[in-house]
Design an enzyme around this catalytic site. Sequence first.
Site, PDB file in Angstrom:
ATOM      1  N   HIS A   1      -6.616  -2.577  13.044  1.00  0.00           N
ATOM      2  CA  HIS A   1      -6.687  -1.125  13.124  1.00  0.00           C
ATOM      3  C   HIS A   1      -7.663  -0.730  14.232  1.00  0.00           C
ATOM      4  CE1 HIS A   1      -5.380  -0.071   8.715  1.00  0.00           C
ATOM      5  NE2 HIS A   1      -4.387   0.144   9.565  1.00  0.00           N
TER       6      HIS A   1
ATOM      7  N   ARG B   1       0.809  -1.220   0.000  1.00  0.00           N
ATOM      8  CA  ARG B   1       0.000   0.000   0.000  1.00  0.00           C
ATOM      9  C   ARG B   1       0.843   1.272   0.000  1.00  0.00           C
ATOM     10  NH1 ARG B   1      -5.169   0.182   3.729  1.00  0.00           N
ATOM     11  NH2 ARG B   1      -5.594   1.768   2.124  1.00  0.00           N
TER      12      ARG B   1
ATOM     13  N   CYS C   1     -13.469   2.548   6.904  1.00  0.00           N
ATOM     14  CA  CYS C   1     -12.258   2.377   6.103  1.00  0.00           C
ATOM     15  C   CYS C   1     -12.358   3.132   4.776  1.00  0.00           C
ATOM     16  CB  CYS C   1     -11.995   0.898   5.830  1.00  0.00           C
ATOM     17  SG  CYS C   1     -11.383  -0.028   7.249  1.00  0.00           S
TER      18      CYS C   1
END
Length: 281
Positions: free
Chosen positions: A164, A82, A260
């Site tokens: 997360h 990413r 997200c």
Amino acid sequence: MCPPTFFDVRYAINPWMHPEVPVDRERALAQWSALVAAYERAGHRVDRLDPVPGLPDMVFAANGATVVDGRTLLARFATRQRAAEAAAHRAWHERFGVLYGGLEGPRLAEPVAVNEAEGDFAVLSSVVLAGHGFRTSPDAHAELAALTGREVVGLELVDPRFYHLDVALAVLDADTDAVAYFPAAFSPASQAVLAERFPDAVVATAEDALAFGLNAVGDGRNVFLPPGAPHLRAELEVRGFVCVEIDTSELLLGGGSVKCCTQEIRPTPARATAAHEGDPR
């Protein structure tokens, strides 16, 4: 928000990703579009970030930057898959940050430590909660505190399924510091911090959390969340929140849902009205 034009699951960087399971990109786009429409019906403005070929996770825009009072800490991704997304977010904020920056101009900070932005930063009126343990480095907490002048409180995540903070804790109303969270996602010390600081929080069940019910966006009245978290929904409705359920089942194949997909822009008070009225795209 970034449309899932190139969304795919080609690798596994969290426990929810299984590259052998095919992705229906058309369905993912329809679900993402339904989320955008729900935000706009509620009176929110949605700006688009252009997707980049070869970056299948860009739909998860929350991970690209954290904006507090018009000051922006860019992301530095933990995974090489990413890493290239950071440049696209940087370019967007360099171009459009003036719409919500301070009177002296936008404040844009390049990170030194690894941080995955709003994946691990939950911004409230009195404090920023900051996750660590899987992606974001504790050193990044100090960077955000220095940039924004806000108190930043670290919370240790211990279950890899909740890699997360934004899959373990949801901001329901930033102005009143209302949150919901799943205690077992956190270390005992962090559970104690949450219990002390948020005695009236909504406590989610494992069913709620595993359905990504906490990967939600709350605006003080509405809570946008995926279906499948009945206990959480009932608790929210008892407290007067309007629950807006959005099917994100295709996007869940990448390990993300409503929050997200959503990078929240928090302008300085002086620029809030202008930023809302402007149109960068």
